[in-house]
Design a protein around this motif. Structure first.
Motif, PDB file in Angstrom:
ATOM      1  N   HIS A  38     -17.422  -5.361   5.801  1.00  0.00           N
ATOM      2  CA  HIS A  38     -16.283  -4.755   6.093  1.00  0.00           C
ATOM      3  C   HIS A  38     -16.117  -3.176   5.700  1.00  0.00           C
ATOM      4  O   HIS A  38     -15.220  -2.561   5.508  1.00  0.00           O
ATOM      5  CB  HIS A  38     -14.883  -5.586   5.981  1.00  0.00           C
ATOM      6  CG  HIS A  38     -14.676  -6.667   6.749  1.00  0.00           C
ATOM      7  ND1 HIS A  38     -14.142  -6.754   7.996  1.00  0.00           N
ATOM      8  CD2 HIS A  38     -14.810  -7.928   6.511  1.00  0.00           C
ATOM      9  CE1 HIS A  38     -14.073  -7.966   8.495  1.00  0.00           C
ATOM     10  NE2 HIS A  38     -14.532  -8.877   7.691  1.00  0.00           N
ATOM     11  N   VAL A  89      -7.552  -9.618  10.755  1.00  0.00           N
ATOM     12  CA  VAL A  89      -9.250  -9.544  10.146  1.00  0.00           C
ATOM     13  C   VAL A  89      -9.209 -10.575   8.940  1.00  0.00           C
ATOM     14  O   VAL A  89      -8.457 -10.996   8.296  1.00  0.00           O
ATOM     15  CB  VAL A  89      -9.307  -8.042   9.180  1.00  0.00           C
ATOM     16  CG1 VAL A  89     -10.611  -8.000   8.959  1.00  0.00           C
ATOM     17  CG2 VAL A  89      -9.035  -7.054  10.518  1.00  0.00           C
ATOM     18  N   LEU A 124     -11.338 -10.622   5.923  1.00  0.00           N
ATOM     19  CA  LEU A 124     -12.090  -9.700   5.148  1.00  0.00           C
ATOM     20  C   LEU A 124     -13.138 -10.652   4.262  1.00  0.00           C
ATOM     21  O   LEU A 124     -13.961  -9.914   3.478  1.00  0.00           O
ATOM     22  CB  LEU A 124     -11.003  -9.017   4.239  1.00  0.00           C
ATOM     23  CG  LEU A 124     -10.323  -8.242   4.854  1.00  0.00           C
ATOM     24  CD1 LEU A 124      -9.044  -7.644   3.890  1.00  0.00           C
ATOM     25  CD2 LEU A 124     -11.003  -6.858   5.426  1.00  0.00           C
ATOM     26  N   ARG A 141     -13.673   3.221  11.036  1.00  0.00           N
ATOM     27  CA  ARG A 141     -13.657   1.541  11.555  1.00  0.00           C
ATOM     28  C   ARG A 141     -12.524   1.285  12.253  1.00  0.00           C
ATOM     29  O   ARG A 141     -11.538   1.771  11.615  1.00  0.00           O
ATOM     30  CB  ARG A 141     -13.947   0.598  10.519  1.00  0.00           C
ATOM     31  CG  ARG A 141     -14.213  -0.781  10.685  1.00  0.00           C
ATOM     32  CD  ARG A 141     -15.173  -1.641  10.036  1.00  0.00           C
ATOM     33  NE  ARG A 141     -16.291  -2.105  10.466  1.00  0.00           N
ATOM     34  CZ  ARG A 141     -17.295  -2.535  10.004  1.00  0.00           C
ATOM     35  NH1 ARG A 141     -17.966  -1.977   8.839  1.00  0.00           N
ATOM     36  NH2 ARG A 141     -18.279  -3.321  10.418  1.00  0.00           N
ATOM     37  N   LEU A 152      -4.405  -5.164   7.457  1.00  0.00           N
ATOM     38  CA  LEU A 152      -5.340  -5.859   8.274  1.00  0.00           C
ATOM     39  C   LEU A 152      -5.453  -7.050   8.522  1.00  0.00           C
ATOM     40  O   LEU A 152      -6.024  -7.490   9.624  1.00  0.00           O
ATOM     41  CB  LEU A 152      -6.666  -5.185   7.423  1.00  0.00           C
ATOM     42  CG  LEU A 152      -6.890  -3.895   7.172  1.00  0.00           C
ATOM     43  CD1 LEU A 152      -8.269  -3.471   6.322  1.00  0.00           C
ATOM     44  CD2 LEU A 152      -6.985  -2.921   8.491  1.00  0.00           C
ATOM     45  N   ALA A 166     -16.896  -9.256  10.607  1.00  0.00           N
ATOM     46  CA  ALA A 166     -16.977  -7.948  10.785  1.00  0.00           C
ATOM     47  C   ALA A 166     -17.548  -7.273  11.817  1.00  0.00           C
ATOM     48  O   ALA A 166     -17.306  -5.952  12.470  1.00  0.00           O
ATOM     49  CB  ALA A 166     -17.774  -7.686   9.609  1.00  0.00           C
ATOM     50  N   HIS A 195     -15.063  -5.624  14.525  1.00  0.00           N
ATOM     51  CA  HIS A 195     -14.330  -4.489  14.312  1.00  0.00           C
ATOM     52  C   HIS A 195     -14.978  -3.076  14.373  1.00  0.00           C
ATOM     53  O   HIS A 195     -16.122  -2.815  13.711  1.00  0.00           O
ATOM     54  CB  HIS A 195     -13.705  -4.543  13.035  1.00  0.00           C
ATOM     55  CG  HIS A 195     -13.018  -5.565  12.880  1.00  0.00           C
ATOM     56  ND1 HIS A 195     -11.757  -6.022  13.460  1.00  0.00           N
ATOM     57  CD2 HIS A 195     -13.276  -6.881  12.004  1.00  0.00           C
ATOM     58  CE1 HIS A 195     -11.543  -7.302  13.035  1.00  0.00           C
ATOM     59  NE2 HIS A 195     -12.137  -7.916  12.231  1.00  0.00           N
ATOM     60  N   TYR A 214     -10.006  -1.670  13.157  1.00  0.00           N
ATOM     61  CA  TYR A 214      -9.754  -3.127  12.889  1.00  0.00           C
ATOM     62  C   TYR A 214      -8.684  -3.837  13.992  1.00  0.00           C
ATOM     63  O   TYR A 214      -7.605  -3.114  14.152  1.00  0.00           O
ATOM     64  CB  TYR A 214      -9.490  -3.261  11.411  1.00  0.00           C
ATOM     65  CG  TYR A 214     -10.268  -2.953  10.341  1.00  0.00           C
ATOM     66  CD1 TYR A 214     -11.208  -3.804   9.862  1.00  0.00           C
ATOM     67  CD2 TYR A 214     -10.507  -1.609   9.711  1.00  0.00           C
ATOM     68  CE1 TYR A 214     -12.273  -3.572   8.952  1.00  0.00           C
ATOM     69  CE2 TYR A 214     -11.528  -1.332   8.641  1.00  0.00           C
ATOM     70  CZ  TYR A 214     -12.189  -2.267   8.351  1.00  0.00           C
ATOM     71  OH  TYR A 214     -13.234  -2.065   7.361  1.00  0.00           O
TER      72      TYR A 214
END
Length: 582
Positions: free
Chosen positions: A232, A246, A248, A240, A172, A254, A257, A242
């Motif tokens: 997230h 990302v 996180l 979701r 991610l 967030a 996404h 992504y």
């Protein structure tokens, strides 16, 4: 032309990998497309008139070598499509490049664009749906391809343990990844393997554009415990999407996404789910900045294509060629040059138009941001003042004795709104409970907003607040506690004690929009025949639900209380056409 499919993947630059990729593509060209062979250079013409062209490129120092095959062919239209004026030409580009120590595979499919007018009179422009070319799947089955740190596979892979979650997090956060990562969680009581199989079928042919993972309940708990605090999270039965890179640990990140709610996955048809996932990725990939090495390759191929008509200028004419033939050659070359210049001018014009729209949207966003910040600041100050006032009054009442203390703490807000809907689909169901407002618009236009969850929950909340305000207005008219128009109800809140919680309303449209037949037709929306005998009325008052994405949703309404006892909402959906969008 707009994209119908795009994949950009890499592999180790071995001779076996290169041969396997070419073999899979060559098999598709001969077996599926009906060409005698895969050319290494030049153009082959099919009996149908379609063409297959191969060109090559290598830079001066030998660090980049590439080959591209381009297929130009007519596509059959969908069975329901009835507009013969639009082009049926589709283009497929397949590029192989050896550069930066990697073997690159880049596939673009550019289908024809469909153009039709929907029931609301709005012109709809949409790229014809295309599947994933089967040779891409053949390549993935044969060659170990990569998208950044991820290995694209056909099925959703089950994430079941702590180590699996850690590997998922590594994928991610990878900023070199190009495709999306779809992460779903099995609904409570559902086997994760069965859910992964179902979601693989629902997602359709996304191979090469995205990679899918399905969390078991145990892995979901681990993932949400580690990353849910920053927004997230993935809930049971939801999915979701992504994007690359990302963060996180960042709650603001967030919002980038997209989230498909469990209710959308549960209640939507397979075709709609595929459309949601595919269209969102195509819009993103169409705007994606291609890796620099591929940009260089693409530019050189484009340069070759544009300069090819002038190749004859560099070839000496035979001495015995008559003068009139020489003039004909120059005339033909001049006509080709004119065609290329015209093409470039048209492209520049289109880019200028897009830039103008973008600048206008940016100005709107900035204005809205400034307005919202000022409103938020004033609201915070007012809330702090009211909190201090409430605290003072409660202490004062408590000092009066038991009766005062009871009064101080017994207040219940009878008009507190119910919990907000999570999706526009849920909102459309719940609006039926509001007797003072009626939605008469196209349900599909509104449901499409759930495909743009980058809008965030705010757009749904703002819509619901507006509907509750309309309902409160109608109830106030019912019980004779208010007897003026909806606009007065909203703009003169100090004249009454009713709850008004609504964003800034634009009460009219420009004269240009109102005088344009096409734009008026789009805003002439369904009403009860008691309002207008034709069953339609012009609606210009609207609420901006968001300006932060290209969809820029709007809600159009009309105060019809005097005729039918409720406010009519005739449209909820993407921004209608106006002078800037056309």
């Amino acid at each position: 032309m707009a994209l119908g499919y795009r994949t950009i993947l890499t592999a180790n630059p071995t001779e076996d990998n290169l041969n396997d990729i070419i073999k899979a593509f060559s098999s598709w060209i001969t077996r599926k497309k009906g060409y005698a062979e895969l050319p290494s250079a030049g153009t082959l013409t099919h009996a149908t008139g379609a063409t297959l062209t191969a060109i090559t490129y290598a830079n001066d120092n030998g660090s980049i070598s590439a080959k591209r095959w381009t297929i130009v062919e007519d596509w059959a239209p969908p069975k329901w499509y009835e507009n013969p004026e639009t082009s049926r030409t589709g283009i497929t580009n397949v590029t192989l490049a050896l550069a930066e120590g990697r073997l690159w595979l880049w596939v673009d499919v550019e289908p024809p664009t469909l153009l039709w007018t929907n029931t609301n009179g709005r012109e709809v422009e949409e790229v014809q749906m295309s599947g994933r070319p089967t040779f891409v799947q053949d390549i993935l089955n044969t060659v170990n391809m990569n998208d950044g740190a991820a290995e694209p596979v056909s099925e959703f892979q089950v994430i079941a343990s702590q180590s699996h979650v850690e590997e998922l997090a590594r994928i991610l956060v990878d900023s070199e990844r190009i495709g999306a990562v779809f992460v779903t969680a099995a609904p409570d009581g559902t086997d994760a393997n069965e859910w992964a199989e179902k979601i693989t079928r629902l997602a359709g042919q996304i191979q090469g554009m995205g990679i899918g993972y399905a969390l078991t309940p145990e892995a979901r708990a681990i993932f949400n415990r580690q990353y849910g605090g920053a927004g997230h999270w993935v809930s049971p039965g939801a999915m979701r999407t992504y994007l690359p890179g990302v963060d996180l640990s960042d709650r603001q990140d967030a919002y980038k996404h997209r989230l498909l709610h469990a209710s959308t996955l549960r209640e939507s048809s397979e075709a709609r789910i595929r459309r949601i996932l595919r269209n969102a990725q195509l819009k993103r990939l169409n705007a994606l900045r291609i890796p620099d090495v591929l940009r260089e390759v693409d530019y050189e191929f484009l340069r070759k294509e544009r300069l090819q008509p002038f190749a004859a200028l560099h070839e000496p004419l035979p001495a015995e060629q008559p003068a009139e033939d020489e003039a004909a050659v120059w005339r033909a070359l001049a006509e080709l040059a004119e065609s290329e210049v015209t093409k470039a001018l048209n492209e520049n014009k289109a880019l200028a138009r897009r830039a103008s729209v973008a600048e206008h949207l940016l100005a709107e966003v900035q204005a809205e941001a400034d307005e919202q910040y000022a409103l938020l600041t004033a609201t915070r100050e007012e809330a702090a003042t009211l909190a201090r006032q409430v605290d003072y009054l409660r202490r004062a009442l408590t000092d009066l004795g038991a009766e005062g203390a009871t009064a101080a703490w017994s207040f219940v807000d009878q008009e507190a709104p119910k919990e907000y809907p999570e999706t526009f689909a849920e909102l459309l169901d719940r609006v039926k409970e509001l007797s003072g407002v009626r939605f008469t618009g196209d349900i599909e236009d509104a449901l499409e907003l759930d495909e743009h969850t980058v809008l965030g929950q705010a757009a749904v909340m703002k819509t619901w607040d507006a509907l509750l305000t309309f309902n409160t207005y109608s109830r106030a008219r019912d019980d004779a506690t208010f007897d003026q128009s909806l606009s007065h109800f909203v703009t003169h809140q100090k004249d009454h004690s009713h709850r008004v919680q609504i964003g800034k309303i634009v009460w009219s449209e420009s004269e240009t929009v109102k005088s344009n037949d096409k734009f008026r037709a789009q805003r002439t929306l369904p009403v009860d025949t008691k309002v207008d005998a034709t069953g339609k009325a012009l609606m210009v008052a609207h609420l901006k639900l968001s300006n932060l994405t290209g969809v820029a949703p709007r809600l159009y309404f009309l105060d019809t209380y005097s005729d039918v006892g409720y406010v009519t909402v005739g449209y909820l959906g993407s921004h209608m056409d106006n002078t800037l969008t056309n």
